[in-house]
Design an enzyme around this catalytic site. Structure first.
Site, mmCIF file in Angstrom:
data_model
loop_
_atom_site.group_PDB
_atom_site.id
_atom_site.type_symbol
_atom_site.label_atom_id
_atom_site.label_comp_id
_atom_site.label_asym_id
_atom_site.label_seq_id
_atom_site.Cartn_x
_atom_site.Cartn_y
_atom_site.Cartn_z
ATOM 1 N N TYR A 1 26.493 76.528 49.095
ATOM 2 C CA TYR A 1 26.795 75.112 49.343
ATOM 3 C C TYR A 1 26.430 74.258 48.123
ATOM 4 O O TYR A 1 27.162 73.342 47.762
ATOM 5 C CB TYR A 1 26.030 74.603 50.582
ATOM 6 C CG TYR A 1 26.459 73.211 50.950
ATOM 7 C CD1 TYR A 1 27.578 73.000 51.753
ATOM 8 C CD2 TYR A 1 25.779 72.091 50.465
ATOM 9 C CE1 TYR A 1 28.000 71.728 52.067
ATOM 10 C CE2 TYR A 1 26.201 70.817 50.775
ATOM 11 C CZ TYR A 1 27.311 70.626 51.574
ATOM 12 O OH TYR A 1 27.739 69.363 51.880
ATOM 13 N N PHE B 1 52.098 55.648 38.519
ATOM 14 C CA PHE B 1 52.300 56.838 39.340
ATOM 15 C C PHE B 1 51.914 56.449 40.767
ATOM 16 O O PHE B 1 50.992 55.654 40.972
ATOM 17 C CB PHE B 1 51.497 58.051 38.843
ATOM 18 C CG PHE B 1 51.862 59.267 39.635
ATOM 19 C CD1 PHE B 1 53.109 59.863 39.460
ATOM 20 C CD2 PHE B 1 51.031 59.773 40.626
ATOM 21 C CE1 PHE B 1 53.499 60.943 40.240
ATOM 22 C CE2 PHE B 1 51.417 60.862 41.406
ATOM 23 C CZ PHE B 1 52.659 61.443 41.217
ATOM 24 N N THR B 2 52.610 57.023 41.729
ATOM 25 C CA THR B 2 52.492 56.578 43.129
ATOM 26 C C THR B 2 51.042 56.512 43.614
ATOM 27 O O THR B 2 50.574 55.459 44.053
ATOM 28 C CB THR B 2 53.306 57.515 44.032
ATOM 29 O OG1 THR B 2 52.896 58.860 43.771
ATOM 30 C CG2 THR B 2 54.807 57.382 43.779
ATOM 31 N N ASP C 1 44.833 59.805 32.718
ATOM 32 C CA ASP C 1 45.366 60.720 33.728
ATOM 33 C C ASP C 1 45.835 61.957 32.973
ATOM 34 O O ASP C 1 46.909 61.983 32.389
ATOM 35 C CB ASP C 1 46.514 60.055 34.496
ATOM 36 C CG ASP C 1 47.073 60.985 35.572
ATOM 37 O OD1 ASP C 1 46.832 62.213 35.474
ATOM 38 O OD2 ASP C 1 47.740 60.500 36.492
ATOM 39 N N LYS D 1 48.510 71.143 38.325
ATOM 40 C CA LYS D 1 49.634 71.189 37.374
ATOM 41 C C LYS D 1 49.250 72.063 36.175
ATOM 42 O O LYS D 1 49.256 73.279 36.290
ATOM 43 C CB LYS D 1 50.012 69.768 36.942
ATOM 44 C CG LYS D 1 50.773 68.981 38.016
ATOM 45 C CD LYS D 1 49.907 68.417 39.076
ATOM 46 C CE LYS D 1 50.584 67.368 39.901
ATOM 47 N NZ LYS D 1 49.751 66.898 41.016
ATOM 48 N N ARG E 1 62.910 60.318 43.017
ATOM 49 C CA ARG E 1 61.984 59.484 42.255
ATOM 50 C C ARG E 1 62.721 58.194 41.901
ATOM 51 O O ARG E 1 63.105 57.954 40.771
ATOM 52 C CB ARG E 1 61.517 60.178 40.967
ATOM 53 C CG ARG E 1 60.662 61.395 41.177
ATOM 54 C CD ARG E 1 59.204 61.134 41.490
ATOM 55 N NE ARG E 1 58.877 60.735 42.823
ATOM 56 C CZ ARG E 1 57.643 60.782 43.329
ATOM 57 N NH1 ARG E 1 56.638 61.216 42.621
ATOM 58 N NH2 ARG E 1 57.395 60.379 44.555
ATOM 59 N N PHE F 1 57.895 57.713 50.728
ATOM 60 C CA PHE F 1 58.813 58.801 50.358
ATOM 61 C C PHE F 1 58.433 60.124 50.995
ATOM 62 O O PHE F 1 59.285 60.979 51.209
ATOM 63 C CB PHE F 1 58.869 58.950 48.835
ATOM 64 C CG PHE F 1 57.507 59.028 48.213
ATOM 65 C CD1 PHE F 1 56.842 57.884 47.820
ATOM 66 C CD2 PHE F 1 56.872 60.252 48.054
ATOM 67 C CE1 PHE F 1 55.568 57.944 47.279
ATOM 68 C CE2 PHE F 1 55.609 60.334 47.513
ATOM 69 C CZ PHE F 1 54.946 59.164 47.123
HETATM 70 C C1 P61 Z 1 53.880 65.747 41.615
HETATM 71 F F1 P61 Z 1 55.768 62.858 45.195
HETATM 72 N N1 P61 Z 1 51.768 64.769 41.203
HETATM 73 O O1 P61 Z 1 54.201 65.400 40.475
HETATM 74 P P1 P61 Z 1 47.273 65.151 43.377
HETATM 75 N N2 P61 Z 1 48.749 61.889 38.503
HETATM 76 C C2 P61 Z 1 49.905 62.498 38.179
HETATM 77 C C3 P61 Z 1 50.517 63.335 39.083
HETATM 78 O O2 P61 Z 1 51.646 63.932 38.745
HETATM 79 C C4 P61 Z 1 49.906 63.561 40.364
HETATM 80 C C5 P61 Z 1 48.682 62.908 40.643
HETATM 81 C C6 P61 Z 1 48.133 62.083 39.714
HETATM 82 C C7 P61 Z 1 52.542 65.401 42.085
HETATM 83 C C8 P61 Z 1 52.199 65.588 43.541
HETATM 84 C C9 P61 Z 1 52.686 64.369 44.216
HETATM 85 O O3 P61 Z 1 54.326 60.675 44.986
HETATM 86 C C10 P61 Z 1 53.743 61.899 44.870
HETATM 87 O O4 P61 Z 1 46.550 66.380 42.985
HETATM 88 C C11 P61 Z 1 50.509 62.239 36.860
HETATM 89 O O5 P61 Z 1 48.636 65.406 43.913
HETATM 90 O O6 P61 Z 1 46.467 64.290 44.287
HETATM 91 C C12 P61 Z 1 50.535 64.351 41.336
HETATM 92 O O7 P61 Z 1 47.446 64.353 42.009
HETATM 93 C C13 P61 Z 1 47.989 63.086 41.948
HETATM 94 C C14 P61 Z 1 54.013 64.236 44.528
HETATM 95 C C15 P61 Z 1 51.888 63.255 44.288
HETATM 96 C C16 P61 Z 1 54.523 63.014 44.887
HETATM 97 C C17 P61 Z 1 52.406 62.028 44.647
HETATM 98 O O8 P61 Z 1 54.612 66.398 42.357
#
Ligand code: P61
Length: 486
Positions: free
Chosen positions: A101, A153-154, A244, A287, A411, A478
Site C-alpha cells: 500500500y 483540450f477537453t 501537458d 499515450k 473532434r 461528446f
Molecule cells: C485522446 F475524446 N486524450 O486523445 P486522460 N491531455 C491530452 C490528451 O490527449 C488527453 C488528456 C490530457 C485522449 C483521451 C480522451 O475528449 C477526450 O489520461 C493532450 O485521458 O485523462 C487525453 O488524459 C487527458 C479522449 C480524453 C477524448 C478526452 O483520445
C-alpha cells in the site's frame, strides 16, 4: 560519418542523409520503409462484421462512435489512449509489481525514470492525465484567473473552468487552418500571449498551459525555439509554464526532423530539453508511455508539491501510487524509456505519415502537415453541404464505421461543447474526424484498409446528410451524446 533520417516533403518519404564530414560529402537516400523495430509475439483476433451488423450497431449507439461496443469494431482508431501494445519487457514489468500500500518499489523506479528522462523534481502519481489536471487546477487556479494555452483540450479546459479559470487560446493562427503547411502549428503566438498579460495582468495568470503536441490541432508540434521564447517572456513576469507532456516524445521527434540544429540530437535529449523549459507537467501515460492506464503530475516547486501530495490522497490514492497498481507504475517506467528511442519513434510516426500520404494522394481533405498520432479528416471540406449545426464530423465518423467497421472520433462542434455564458454551441474553426493510430498495434495492411474505406466514403460524400442531437449530457457531451440521421 553521420546518419540522419529526415522526412522529405517533396517525396513524402523518409530519407537517410549520410554526412561524410571528413570528405564533405552529403548523400541523400530515399528510404522507403519505416519498418517497425520489433516483431509480433501474440495476436488478438478482431471481428470482421457485415454491413447489416454495423447498421444495427451504430444505430443502437446513437450514431456516436464512443457508444459502440468494441466487439463490433474492426479497426479501432477511436484513440491512441491506453490502446497501445506493451512490449514483452513491459509485460515482464507487470510481474514485478510490488503491491504494498505504501512505498512500493515500483514508485521509486518510476520516480528515477522521470528524474532522468524528464528532469522534473517531484512526482505525484495519478490514475490518468485528468487526475493530474484536476489537482494542479485546484491548487493553482483562483476564481477570475485566465489560462492562456496553445489550443484547448477537453479535459484540461474543463478542469481549469471548474477551478474558476477561463481558458484563452493563444496558438498561432496557422493551427486553425487545415491547409497551412506550417511545420510547427503547435506554436504560441507571442503577441497574443503578451496581449493576455497586458489585458489581465500577470497576477491573474497562474500559469501558461503548453501542450506537446497539440491534440486538437491535429497532433501538431511546438518548436523548441517557441518554447524558449515562451520561457523568456513568462520569466519576465514570474508566470509559470505547466506542460501537458502527454505526447512529448512525439513532439521531440518532429523537432529532430524539422527544426534547425536538432537533426543530430536524440529524441531523448530533445524531450529532456523541452521539459527543462517548463515548471511542471501533467501526463497521461496512456499515450507516449504505452500503458493501458496511468498518469502523473510532476512539479519543481516544493510548496505546490506539498499541496499536491495532500490532495492526491483525497482524490486518487496514497502519494506512492495515486490510483495505479504497483505493476502499472513499473510498466509505465519501462514504457517511458521505450517511448524516447529514435527507432521506435521513426516507426510510430512513419506509420501515421504513411496513412496520411495515401489520403493526400487520393485528394481527401485532411489536416496538413500530417501530425504524429493520427490523421484528422477535414469534415467541413469533406462534407461542404452539411452545415456545422448538423454535425458534419460526427456524421462522417458514423459513415466511416458503416462502411468498414473502422472506428474514428469526432473532434468538432460536439467536442467543443457549449459556451459557458451564452449556452450556445461553440463552433470551432476545425471540424475534424480523428483517425488515431495506437502504437505498435496495427499493420501497414490495416492502414491500407483504412485508406480504402475513407476513399469510398469520400467518393459517396454527396449522399451523406447531417444529424440532429437527441440526447446531450451536461459535461464532456461528446462521450455520451446521441444522434439521429436527418
Ligand atoms: C485522446 F475524446 N486524450 O486523445 P486522460 N491531455 C491530452 C490528451 O490527449 C488527453 C488528456 C490530457 C485522449 C483521451 C480522451 O475528449 C477526450 O489520461 C493532450 O485521458 O485523462 C487525453 O488524459 C487527458 C479522449 C480524453 C477524448 C478526452 O483520445
Amino acid at each position: 560519418m553521420i546518419w540522419i533520417i529526415k522526412f522529405d516533403d517533396l517525396t513524402g518519404q523518409f530519407c537517410n542523409i549520410i554526412l561524410d564530414v571528413k570528405n564533405n560529402i552529403m548523400t541523400k537516400v530515399i528510404k522507403h520503409s519505416w519498418a517497425e523495430p520489433y516483431k509480433i509475439k501474440m495476436v488478438e483476433p478482431v471481428f470482421m462484421s457485415t454491413l447489416e451488423h454495423r447498421k444495427e450497431a451504430i444505430k443502437e449507439a446513437g450514431y456516436n462512435t464512443f457508444l459502440l461496443k468494441s466487439k463490433d469494431v474492426y479497426i479501432d482508431l477511436l484513440t491512441d489512449s491506453g490502446t497501445s501494445a506493451m512490449s514483452d519487457r513491459q509485460w515482464a514489468g507487470l510481474m514485478m509489481g510490488d503491491e504494498a500500500y505504501a512505498g512500493s518499489r515500483n514508485f521509486y523506479n518510476l520516480e528515477d525514470v522521470i528524474h532522468e528522462y524528464y528532469g522534473y523534481k517531484h512526482l505525484v502519481p495519478t490514475h490518468q492525465g485528468r487526475g493530474a489536471e484536476h489537482i494542479i487546477s485546484q491548487i493553482m487556479i483562483k476564481d477570475g484567473d485566465v489560462l492562456p494555452g496553445n489550443m484547448y483540450f477537453t479535459t484540461t479546459k474543463l478542469h481549469q473552468e471548474m477551478a474558476g479559470g477561463k481558458f484563452i487560446d493563444i496558438i498561432v493562427d496557422e493551427a486553425h487552418d487545415p491547409d497551412s503547411l506550417f511545420l510547427f502549428k503547435g506554436n504560441v503566438n507571442l503577441d497574443k500571449l503578451q496581449e493576455v498579460i497586458d489585458t489581465y495582468g500577470a497576477d491573474k495568470i497562474p500559469y501558461v498551459s503548453i501542450a506537446t503536441t497539440v491534440n486538437m490541432a491535429g497532433g501538431q508540434p511546438i518548436s523548441m525555439q517557441n518554447m524558449k521564447d515562451i520561457r523568456a517572456l513568462t520569466a519576465k513576469y514570474g508566470i509559470k509554464v505547466i506542460h501537458d507532456m502527454t505526447r512529448v516524445a512525439e513532439n521531440a521527434f518532429m523537432i529532430q526532423q524539422n527544426e534547425e540544429g536538432y537533426a543530430d540530437k536524440t529524441v531523448a535529449e530533445i524531450t529532456r530539453e523541452l521539459c527543462d523549459l517548463t515548471d511542471g507537467a501533467t501526463m497521461s501515460a496512456k499515450k507516449d508511455a504505452m500503458v493501458n492506464i496511468g498518469g502523473f503530475l510532476a512539479i519543481n516547486d516544493d510548496d505546490i508539491f506539498d499541496e499536491a501530495r495532500n490532495m492526491v490522497v483525497i482524490f486518487e490514492g496514497l502519494h506512492t501510487y495515486g490510483g495505479m497498481a504497483g505493476r502499472d507504475m513499473e510498466a509505465m517506467a519501462i514504457g517511458i524509456v521505450e517511448s524516447v528511442q529514435d527507432d521506435h519513434m521513426r516507426a510510430r510516426v512513419g506509420q501515421v505519415q504513411y496513412l496520411g500520404q495515401q489520403l493526400i494522394d487520393f485528394g481527401v481533405p485532411i489536416v496538413k502537415p500530417v501530425g504524429t498520432h493520427g490523421i484528422f479528416l477535414d469534415a467541413k471540406a469533406f462534407l461542404p453541404h452539411v452545415s456545422q449545426d448538423k454535425f458534419p464530423a460526427q456524421t462522417l465518423a458514423a459513415e466511416l464505421y458503416l462502411d468498414s467497421g473502422v472506428r474514428a472520433m469526432e473532434r468538432g462542434v460536439v467536442s467543443a461543447g457549449r459556451n459557458k455564458e451564452t449556452g450556445e454551441h461553440n463552433y470551432p474553426k476545425l471540424e475534424l474526424v480523428r483517425l488515431t493510430i495506437p502504437r505498435r498495434v496495427y499493420t501497414q495492411a490495416h492502414m491500407d484498409v483504412v485508406a480504402e474505406s475513407v476513399e469510398t466514403v469520400f467518393a459517396n460524400r454527396e449522399n451523406i446528410n447531417g444529424m440532429k442531437m437527441v440526447y446531450e449530457p451536461k459535461y464532456l457531451r461528446f462521450f455520451q451524446a446521441k444522434f439521429e440521421k436527418l
